[in-house]
Design a protein around this motif. Structure first.
Motif, PDB file in Angstrom:
ATOM      1  N   TYR A 197      -1.996 -32.466  46.074  1.00  0.00           N
ATOM      2  CA  TYR A 197      -2.567 -31.106  46.258  1.00  0.00           C
ATOM      3  C   TYR A 197      -2.741 -29.874  46.632  1.00  0.00           C
ATOM      4  O   TYR A 197      -3.166 -29.264  47.414  1.00  0.00           O
ATOM      5  CB  TYR A 197      -3.243 -31.465  47.851  1.00  0.00           C
ATOM      6  CG  TYR A 197      -4.271 -32.451  47.607  1.00  0.00           C
ATOM      7  CD1 TYR A 197      -5.418 -32.694  47.202  1.00  0.00           C
ATOM      8  CD2 TYR A 197      -4.018 -34.137  47.876  1.00  0.00           C
ATOM      9  CE1 TYR A 197      -6.407 -34.128  47.298  1.00  0.00           C
ATOM     10  CE2 TYR A 197      -4.680 -34.994  47.928  1.00  0.00           C
ATOM     11  CZ  TYR A 197      -5.702 -35.008  47.382  1.00  0.00           C
ATOM     12  OH  TYR A 197      -6.914 -36.184  47.729  1.00  0.00           O
TER      13      TYR A 197
ATOM     14  N   ASN B 196      -6.411 -37.242  36.000  1.00  0.00           N
ATOM     15  CA  ASN B 196      -6.706 -37.596  37.228  1.00  0.00           C
ATOM     16  C   ASN B 196      -8.075 -37.751  38.059  1.00  0.00           C
ATOM     17  O   ASN B 196      -8.731 -36.839  38.725  1.00  0.00           O
ATOM     18  CB  ASN B 196      -6.002 -36.289  37.233  1.00  0.00           C
ATOM     19  CG  ASN B 196      -5.035 -35.642  38.329  1.00  0.00           C
ATOM     20  OD1 ASN B 196      -4.402 -35.599  38.542  1.00  0.00           O
ATOM     21  ND2 ASN B 196      -4.639 -35.342  36.863  1.00  0.00           N
TER      22      ASN B 196
ATOM     23  N   ARG C 275      -9.282 -37.774  41.774  1.00  0.00           N
ATOM     24  CA  ARG C 275      -8.678 -36.977  42.415  1.00  0.00           C
ATOM     25  C   ARG C 275     -10.171 -36.346  42.171  1.00  0.00           C
ATOM     26  O   ARG C 275     -10.813 -35.331  42.838  1.00  0.00           O
ATOM     27  CB  ARG C 275      -8.012 -36.551  41.888  1.00  0.00           C
ATOM     28  CG  ARG C 275      -6.257 -36.397  42.177  1.00  0.00           C
ATOM     29  CD  ARG C 275      -6.272 -36.436  43.470  1.00  0.00           C
ATOM     30  NE  ARG C 275      -4.311 -37.347  43.481  1.00  0.00           N
ATOM     31  CZ  ARG C 275      -3.730 -38.339  44.649  1.00  0.00           C
ATOM     32  NH1 ARG C 275      -4.765 -38.386  45.547  1.00  0.00           N
ATOM     33  NH2 ARG C 275      -3.024 -38.344  44.570  1.00  0.00           N
TER      34      ARG C 275
ATOM     35  N   GLU D  27     -13.078 -37.592  44.188  1.00  0.00           N
ATOM     36  CA  GLU D  27     -13.311 -36.769  45.557  1.00  0.00           C
ATOM     37  C   GLU D  27     -13.130 -35.952  45.510  1.00  0.00           C
ATOM     38  O   GLU D  27     -14.199 -35.330  46.668  1.00  0.00           O
ATOM     39  CB  GLU D  27     -11.461 -36.455  45.870  1.00  0.00           C
ATOM     40  CG  GLU D  27     -10.658 -37.876  46.611  1.00  0.00           C
ATOM     41  CD  GLU D  27      -8.966 -38.060  46.600  1.00  0.00           C
ATOM     42  OE1 GLU D  27      -8.777 -37.073  46.011  1.00  0.00           O
ATOM     43  OE2 GLU D  27      -8.261 -39.041  46.541  1.00  0.00           O
TER      44      GLU D  27
ATOM     45  N   TYR E 119     -11.192 -30.058  41.930  1.00  0.00           N
ATOM     46  CA  TYR E 119      -9.744 -30.829  42.162  1.00  0.00           C
ATOM     47  C   TYR E 119      -9.329 -30.090  40.463  1.00  0.00           C
ATOM     48  O   TYR E 119      -8.238 -29.178  41.179  1.00  0.00           O
ATOM     49  CB  TYR E 119      -9.499 -31.999  41.635  1.00  0.00           C
ATOM     50  CG  TYR E 119      -7.816 -32.270  42.155  1.00  0.00           C
ATOM     51  CD1 TYR E 119      -7.438 -32.557  43.067  1.00  0.00           C
ATOM     52  CD2 TYR E 119      -7.642 -32.947  40.786  1.00  0.00           C
ATOM     53  CE1 TYR E 119      -5.934 -32.663  43.389  1.00  0.00           C
ATOM     54  CE2 TYR E 119      -5.681 -32.580  40.926  1.00  0.00           C
ATOM     55  CZ  TYR E 119      -5.129 -33.151  41.892  1.00  0.00           C
ATOM     56  OH  TYR E 119      -4.127 -33.096  41.425  1.00  0.00           O
TER      57      TYR E 119
END
Length: 808
Positions: free
Chosen positions: A419, A443, A446, A449, A453
């Protein structure tokens, strides 16, 4: 009184300070003691960091709050009167101070740097120290400040009561500028590295000149809307109702401080040139932020704004002055009045250091040639020639290469902090989009989420551009990765950016410095103290160029131009066109304003697609090819500002042998040292990365060695021991036989603490407050078990001698 027995601090209290008082110096307002003026260089140790020593002056004397004029270096009475002079002169260089004193309590040695005294250095008695008025008068004569200029120079800084005051280099830039303006100089250039507070510096300059009524109507020009708004809402906020932002509409001439975009006061048509609503003599001061950009060129519309207000004082601010045969900041503003470089900022601890991971890809080094008649992924027949790094992602896209770069970025983030804010600089907008796609696909967790990102932040795409504020906001977690081309090169205050990826071929030193500047800010609240540069296109070779951290040199020749080959000319025009296309798209204009291209070298802005035709450039896309990494190396920033390209072992050997002529010399110093950690810290400040070396040697030994063994092994070829082996040898010698009870338990626990954590904890008395010592007894109780502090200290030294007996 035995003066020889007094400490340096006692000498200050009993002799130096009273001498200043007798000379008429106000101890509360004109005298500052033990002044630390740097933050201490940040030394990176794997994922940890420490601060090096701050530079500290014993005394700093000021006639008025703005301007230190004298420095005093104090020594104890075992030293001679002038023993601190060379150190004091080095401080005066850094602090821009003209009067230098040293003292050991017997008197003063006075060094006058103005050249006005009969002798440069003079011995003074304790009752002969110059008065504030005497030194200030001499200072003003040297600087050319008469009675008319002094009220301007003596105007105080803005002080909001928060305790924030200019750093030493900001103070120098402010004072030199205010003095120059007071003397009538009308063109001034300040060069200050990105992240060193140019806007705050500009605010204090304007504030003092405005309050002193030296300048009454002031224009601050920037070239991005976000910069104008940040300036208005942050550093310039104290101007309050006296300040306004210029738009492209009718102007209100009742204000005193005006902030504006260049673009808000220029346009294609005469009636759109809003600046002409002001009379040519309306402004008496113009400050130009990022003056290396549009205003540097003689024939730009932005320069015409400055020419229109030619009677005003013009102050240019930049981290990267532009000096070519065609464009020159120095030709317009003159030689820099003050320069504070990236190297100096890192050395002082105000800017973040960096490490470089250089990745070389086989196709970049070897090139690629299509087979006869080969067609690309889009069905286009590929022109038969050798393509190399200069062509990749501009004229030839190797899709496996894009995926390889994206994978290396992903692996780095996953191996450290997934992050951490990351900027990926790409060749153009198309490349930035392809890189975004590759990173999204690598990714998935990520991106699931939060879809933001990875974001492409370029001037042509509204949604990505809208995320720029979130990217630079330390409190906003997303976006994490920004792929870009030109838009984020400058004017982006990315305080928490920890990774800069270079997959862009960079030929301009100005552009390179601006890109590196995206990572140099420090943010203690978010643990941003250094950053990493992941370089795929050899851009970091520019670090070795003397121009990278050198003073700008004027090479401008009006009407001249460098001869260029057709290939160079094509590349320059394409690069200029891409830059214009993206940067113009990135600016925010007031309603109704229009654009014009001020770059005389720019080709017409074209679309870069895959179809042939007027205004189009063919870009081939190849996917059936293998690409691999052939070399990868890590380079660390050394204390001299240069990258350490040799191995850490070789570098450590060199630095240790610079400090210690032989093994015996090192052992003598080690055994005599009150604190072993002090020696380790000294070497760390020379750029020795203990954790990396300990980890490397520990892999061979099966456990972590002591830094003592790292030195002996790497520098002097002695066989190393682990900390556990040293601890076990001490236990076998029955060192603790003469100690009983709590004292014996403490020593046994110290040995275990050493085996687990090294020498640093056992040298710190606070260790007695921690487990397992806290279970043995209270700290004072444990110290008294040794007969008091002296007994405890002696026992610890005996333990250290025993620990280092083997191998030493």
């Amino acid at each position: 009184m035995d003066k020889k027995a007094l400490s340096e601090r006692d000498i200050c209290t009993k002799f130096i300070t009273p001498a200043l008082t007798r000379a008429g110096w106000d101890i509360q307002t004109q005298v500052r003691e033990e002044v630390s003026f740097t933050a201490g260089r940040i030394i990176v140790r794997r994922r940890m960091h420490i601060r090096g020593k701050r530079r500290r002056a014993d005394y700093l004397l000021s006639y008025h709050k703005n301007q230190p004029i004298a420095v005093i270096e104090a020594k104890d009475n075992k030293h001679g009167l002038g023993d601190g002079m060379q150190q004091a002169l080095a401080y005066s260089d850094a602090l821009d101070v003209l009067f230098v004193f040293t003292s050991n309590g017997d008197g003063f040695l006075f060094h006058d740097r103005t050249g006005q005294a009969e002798q440069t250095e003079t011995v003074l008695g304790l009752d002969d120290f110059p008065s504030p008025e005497m030194l200030w008068e001499r200072y003003c004569r040297y600087r050319g400040l008469g009675p008319a200029e002094r009220p301007v120079v003596e105007q105080p800084y803005y002080d909001d009561g928060s305790g924030r005051s200019p750093r030493y280099y900001q103070r120098i830039a402010i004072n030199r500028t205010v003095e120059a303006v007071a003397r009538g100089q009308d063109r001034i250039l300040l060069v200050m590295a990105t992240g060193t507070g140019k806007t705050f510096t500009a605010f204090q300059i304007i504030w003092r000149l405005w309050k002193a009524k030296q300048k009454k109507r002031i224009l601050f020009l920037a070239d991005r809307n976000i910069l104008v708004d940040q300036t208005k809402n942050n550093d310039f906020k104290p101007f309050g109702q006296a300040m306004t932002k210029v738009t492209n509409r009718t102007v209100d001439k009742s204000y005193e401080i005006y902030l504006s975009l260049y673009q808000a006061v220029t346009g294609n048509e005469e009636e759109q040139n809003i600046y002409r609503q002001f009379s040519p003599d309306f402004f008496d001061l113009i400050v130009i932020d990022e003056c290396h950009r549009g205003s540097a060129a003689v024939d730009s519309a932005w320069r015409r704004v400055l020419d229109y207000f030619a009677s005003a004082t013009h102050i240019g601010l930049t981290a990267t002055p532009k000096e070519t045969r065609e464009v020159s900041n120095i030709d317009y503003f003159g030689e820099p009045l003050y320069t504070y470089s990236l190297k100096q900022g890192i050395e002082d601890g105000f800017l973040a250091p960096y490490k470089v991971i250089r990745v070389d890809i086989d196709r970049d080094l070897q090139g690629w040639r299509p087979s006869k008649g080969q067609r690309d992924k889009l069905g286009q027949e590929i022109e038969d020639r050798i393509y190399n790094q200069k062509d990749f992602d501009k004229q030839l896209v190797l899709e496996p290469r894009t995926e390889l770069v994206a994978r290396k970025i992903t692996d780095f983030l996953e191996g450290s902090d997934p992050y951490q804010k990351t900027i990926v600089f790409c060749e153009d907008i198309d490349h930035a989009e392809r890189m975004r796609q590759a990173l999204v696909n690598l990714n998935p967790k990520r991106v699931a989420e939060n879809r933001k990102y990875v974001m492409r932040i370029t001037g042509d795409e509204a949604e990505g551009k809208a995320e720029l504020d979130n990217f630079i906001n330390p409190e906003a977690r997303y976006p994490v990765i920004a792929t870009t081309s030109k838009l984020m090169t400058t004017g982006v205050d990315a305080q928490t950016c920890k990774l800069i990826v270079l997959d862009q071929r960079i030929q301009s030193m100005t552009e390179f410095k601006q890109i590196i500047g995206r990572g140099t800010r420090i943010n203690d609240d978010y643990q941003k103290h250094w950053f990493t540069i992941l370089d795929f296109k050899k851009a970091t070779e520019l670090f070795a160029d003397p121009d990278f951290d050198g003073d700008p040199v004027k090479v401008y020749q009006p009407g001249a131009g460098d001869p260029v080959t057709p290939d160079d000319e094509q590349e320059e025009s394409e690069t200029a066109a891409e830059g214009v296309e993206e940067e113009l798209a990135g600016y925010e204009l007031e309603e109704g304003a229009t654009w014009q291209n001020d770059d005389a070298t720019a080709a017409p802005v074209t679309a870069f697609g895959d179809d042939e035709g007027p205004g189009k450039r063919v870009k081939y896309v190849v996917d059936d090819i293998t690409v691999s990494v052939v070399a990868e190396r890590v380079q660390y920033l050394g204390p001299d500002g240069k990258l350490i390209t040799e191995s850490l072992r070789d570098y450590t050997r060199q630095k240790v042998k610079e400090q210690f002529a032989s093994l015996d010399d090192f052992l003598r110093r080690w055994h005599d040292a009150e604190r072993k950690q002090a020696i380790l810290d000294e070497l760390a400040e020379q750029g020795i990365f203990w954790e990396e070396l300990i980890a490397e040697l520990g892999q061979k030994l099966g456990d972590e060695p002591d830094p003592f063994d790292v030195i002996c092994h790497i520098a002097f070829d002695r066989p190393p021991l682990t900390r556990r082996e040293r601890a076990e040898q001490v236990k076998k010698r029955d060192l603790f036989g003469r100690y009983e009870g709590q004292a014996r338990k403490v020593l046994e626990s110290l040995v275990e603490k050493y085996a687990d954590a090294g020498i640093t904890p056992i040298e710190d008395p606070k260790v007695l407050t921690l487990a397992p010592f806290s279970a043995i007894g209270a700290p004072m109780e444990l110290v008294n078990a040794f007969g008091g502090k002296a007994g405890y200290t002696r026992a610890v030294h005996e333990l250290e001698d025993a620990l280092y007996q083997s191998g030493g």
